[in-house]
Motif scaffolding. Structure first.
Motif, PDB file in Angstrom:
ATOM      1  N   LYS A   1     -11.343  37.652 -11.755  1.00 35.83           N
ATOM      2  CA  LYS A   1     -11.716  36.564 -12.661  1.00 35.83           C
ATOM      3  C   LYS A   1     -12.707  37.037 -13.716  1.00 35.83           C
ATOM      4  CE  LYS A   1     -13.783  32.186 -13.398  1.00 35.83           C
ATOM      5  NZ  LYS A   1     -13.801  30.826 -13.123  1.00 35.83           N
ATOM      6  N   PHE A   2     -13.677  37.841 -13.294  1.00 31.26           N
ATOM      7  CA  PHE A   2     -14.718  38.256 -14.227  1.00 31.26           C
ATOM      8  C   PHE A   2     -14.446  39.611 -14.862  1.00 31.26           C
ATOM      9  CE2 PHE A   2     -16.767  35.038 -11.560  1.00 31.26           C
ATOM     10  CZ  PHE A   2     -17.073  34.130 -12.558  1.00 31.26           C
ATOM     11  N   GLY A   3     -13.248  40.142 -14.681  1.00 31.38           N
ATOM     12  CA  GLY A   3     -12.804  41.319 -15.404  1.00 31.38           C
ATOM     13  C   GLY A   3     -13.485  42.630 -15.039  1.00 31.38           C
ATOM     14  N   TYR A   4     -13.984  42.746 -13.817  1.00 35.92           N
ATOM     15  CA  TYR A   4     -14.579  44.012 -13.403  1.00 35.92           C
ATOM     16  C   TYR A   4     -13.473  45.067 -13.311  1.00 35.92           C
ATOM     17  CZ  TYR A   4     -18.880  41.560 -12.236  1.00 35.92           C
ATOM     18  OH  TYR A   4     -20.025  40.817 -12.301  1.00 35.92           O
ATOM     19  N   ASP A   5     -13.705  46.226 -13.894  1.00 33.66           N
ATOM     20  CA  ASP A   5     -12.723  47.298 -13.899  1.00 33.66           C
ATOM     21  C   ASP A   5     -12.849  48.097 -12.605  1.00 33.66           C
ATOM     22  OD1 ASP A   5     -10.778  49.078 -14.720  1.00 33.66           O
ATOM     23  OD2 ASP A   5     -12.168  50.293 -15.901  1.00 33.66           O
ATOM     24  N   THR A   6     -12.191  47.614 -11.578  1.00 34.67           N
ATOM     25  CA  THR A   6     -12.264  48.255 -10.266  1.00 34.67           C
ATOM     26  C   THR A   6     -10.958  48.019  -9.526  1.00 34.67           C
ATOM     27  OG1 THR A   6     -13.654  48.513  -8.304  1.00 34.67           O
ATOM     28  CG2 THR A   6     -13.266  46.265  -9.065  1.00 34.67           C
ATOM     29  N   ILE A   7     -10.753  48.748  -8.471  1.00 32.95           N
ATOM     30  CA  ILE A   7      -9.574  48.581  -7.619  1.00 32.95           C
ATOM     31  C   ILE A   7     -10.043  47.996  -6.292  1.00 32.95           C
ATOM     32  CG2 ILE A   7      -7.789  49.806  -6.312  1.00 32.95           C
ATOM     33  CD1 ILE A   7      -7.715  51.820  -8.648  1.00 32.95           C
ATOM     34  N   ILE A   8      -9.431  46.902  -5.885  1.00 35.19           N
ATOM     35  CA  ILE A   8      -9.754  46.252  -4.615  1.00 35.19           C
ATOM     36  C   ILE A   8      -8.776  46.777  -3.570  1.00 35.19           C
ATOM     37  CG2 ILE A   8     -10.057  44.046  -3.419  1.00 35.19           C
ATOM     38  CD1 ILE A   8     -11.880  44.494  -5.950  1.00 35.19           C
ATOM     39  N   MET A   9      -9.318  47.217  -2.425  1.00 35.76           N
ATOM     40  CA  MET A   9      -8.473  47.802  -1.391  1.00 35.76           C
ATOM     41  C   MET A   9      -8.785  47.195  -0.028  1.00 35.76           C
ATOM     42  SD  MET A   9      -7.814  51.800  -0.463  1.00 35.76           S
ATOM     43  CE  MET A   9      -9.367  52.159   0.315  1.00 35.76           C
ATOM     44  N   GLY A  10      -7.753  46.703   0.625  1.00 38.08           N
ATOM     45  CA  GLY A  10      -7.884  46.200   1.982  1.00 38.08           C
ATOM     46  C   GLY A  10      -7.562  47.301   2.983  1.00 38.08           C
ATOM     47  N   ALA A  11      -8.208  47.253   4.143  1.00 41.63           N
ATOM     48  CA  ALA A  11      -8.009  48.289   5.167  1.00 41.63           C
ATOM     49  C   ALA A  11      -8.287  47.718   6.551  1.00 41.63           C
ATOM     50  CB  ALA A  11      -8.934  49.474   4.885  1.00 41.63           C
ATOM     51  N   SER A  12      -8.036  48.531   7.549  1.00 41.76           N
ATOM     52  CA  SER A  12      -8.339  48.214   8.954  1.00 41.76           C
ATOM     53  C   SER A  12      -7.603  46.972   9.457  1.00 41.76           C
ATOM     54  CB  SER A  12      -9.850  48.059   9.146  1.00 41.76           C
ATOM     55  OG  SER A  12     -10.523  49.241   8.809  1.00 41.76           O
ATOM     56  N   PHE A  13      -6.326  46.921   9.186  1.00 44.87           N
ATOM     57  CA  PHE A  13      -5.522  45.783   9.626  1.00 44.87           C
ATOM     58  C   PHE A  13      -5.227  45.864  11.118  1.00 44.87           C
ATOM     59  CE2 PHE A  13      -4.483  46.497   5.155  1.00 44.87           C
ATOM     60  CZ  PHE A  13      -4.850  45.268   4.643  1.00 44.87           C
ATOM     61  N   ARG A  14      -5.222  44.699  11.761  1.00 47.51           N
ATOM     62  CA  ARG A  14      -4.929  44.643  13.185  1.00 47.51           C
ATOM     63  C   ARG A  14      -3.503  44.158  13.465  1.00 47.51           C
ATOM     64  NH1 ARG A  14      -9.762  43.916  12.094  1.00 47.51           N
ATOM     65  NH2 ARG A  14     -10.255  41.737  11.967  1.00 47.51           N
ATOM     66  N   ASN A  15      -2.846  43.617  12.432  1.00 49.97           N
ATOM     67  CA  ASN A  15      -1.456  43.189  12.591  1.00 49.97           C
ATOM     68  C   ASN A  15      -0.802  43.053  11.218  1.00 49.97           C
ATOM     69  OD1 ASN A  15      -1.839  40.320  11.637  1.00 49.97           O
ATOM     70  ND2 ASN A  15      -3.203  40.291  13.411  1.00 49.97           N
ATOM     71  N   VAL A  16       0.521  42.967  11.213  1.00 50.32           N
ATOM     72  CA  VAL A  16       1.277  42.883   9.964  1.00 50.32           C
ATOM     73  C   VAL A  16       0.968  41.593   9.214  1.00 50.32           C
ATOM     74  CG1 VAL A  16       3.616  42.709   9.003  1.00 50.32           C
ATOM     75  CG2 VAL A  16       3.123  44.402  10.740  1.00 50.32           C
ATOM     76  N   GLY A  17       0.675  40.530   9.941  1.00 49.94           N
ATOM     77  CA  GLY A  17       0.344  39.260   9.283  1.00 49.94           C
ATOM     78  C   GLY A  17      -0.825  39.398   8.331  1.00 49.94           C
ATOM     79  N   GLU A  18      -1.819  40.177   8.714  1.00 53.18           N
ATOM     80  CA  GLU A  18      -2.976  40.397   7.835  1.00 53.18           C
ATOM     81  C   GLU A  18      -2.561  41.152   6.576  1.00 53.18           C
ATOM     82  OE1 GLU A  18      -5.939  42.341  10.212  1.00 53.18           O
ATOM     83  OE2 GLU A  18      -6.204  40.593  11.513  1.00 53.18           O
ATOM     84  N   VAL A  19      -1.669  42.124   6.721  1.00 57.21           N
ATOM     85  CA  VAL A  19      -1.161  42.875   5.563  1.00 57.21           C
ATOM     86  C   VAL A  19      -0.463  41.909   4.608  1.00 57.21           C
ATOM     87  CG1 VAL A  19       0.439  44.672   4.798  1.00 57.21           C
ATOM     88  CG2 VAL A  19      -0.887  45.008   6.902  1.00 57.21           C
ATOM     89  N   LEU A  20       0.384  41.053   5.162  1.00 53.94           N
ATOM     90  CA  LEU A  20       1.149  40.112   4.339  1.00 53.94           C
ATOM     91  C   LEU A  20       0.246  39.108   3.618  1.00 53.94           C
ATOM     92  CD1 LEU A  20       4.180  39.501   6.717  1.00 53.94           C
ATOM     93  CD2 LEU A  20       4.099  40.934   4.651  1.00 53.94           C
TER      94      LEU A  20
END
Length: 126
Positions: free
Chosen positions: A23-42
């Motif tokens: 929303k505020f246009g920060y030039d960065t990459i957001i990365m999710g990690a440490s998933f415990r199941n496929v539902g969290e990935v989805l």
């Protein structure tokens, strides 16, 4: 942990971070990690980057389920307020957010253990 994927503290945290930074246009990459199941990935489909274990990648490959993109810059609400950030505010917000304190520390400890294990495997192959 007993959470539905959409209610998982990590999923919620990454979703909120993604929406705020986009929303505020920060030039960065957001990365999710440490998933415990496929539902969290989805639940984080659409996030800039996701680190997904081979097991979950295989589950996704074998699935015929249509994947809905959950995170999109175009869908970000207008009611997100920009935070006037300084060290005091940062420390207070960090302290107030269990995800930011407990889960972050747990994740760092687990990544460290994994690095040590990986180094031992590589060393044994040399």
């Amino acid at each position: 942990d007993g959470y539905a994927p959409k209610d998982d503290p990590g999923v919620k945290s990454v979703s909120e971070i993604y929406k705020y930074y986009k929303k505020f246009g920060y030039d960065t990459i957001i990365m999710g990690a440490s998933f415990r199941n496929v539902g969290e990935v989805l639940e984080l489909a659409g996030c800039d980057r996701l680190t997904i274990s081979p097991k979950f990648l295989q589950e996704l490959t074998n699935s015929t389920e249509v994947i809905e993109q959950k995170l999109q810059k175009e869908d970000i609400r207008e009611d997100i307020t920009k935070i006037d950030m300084n060290e005091q505010t940062f420390r207070w917000m960090m302290n107030e957010d269990a995800m930011a304190t407990e889960k972050l520390s747990e994740g760092i400890r687990n990544f460290t253990k994994d690095i040590i294990s990986l180094e031992k495997v590589v060393e044994s192959k040399m």
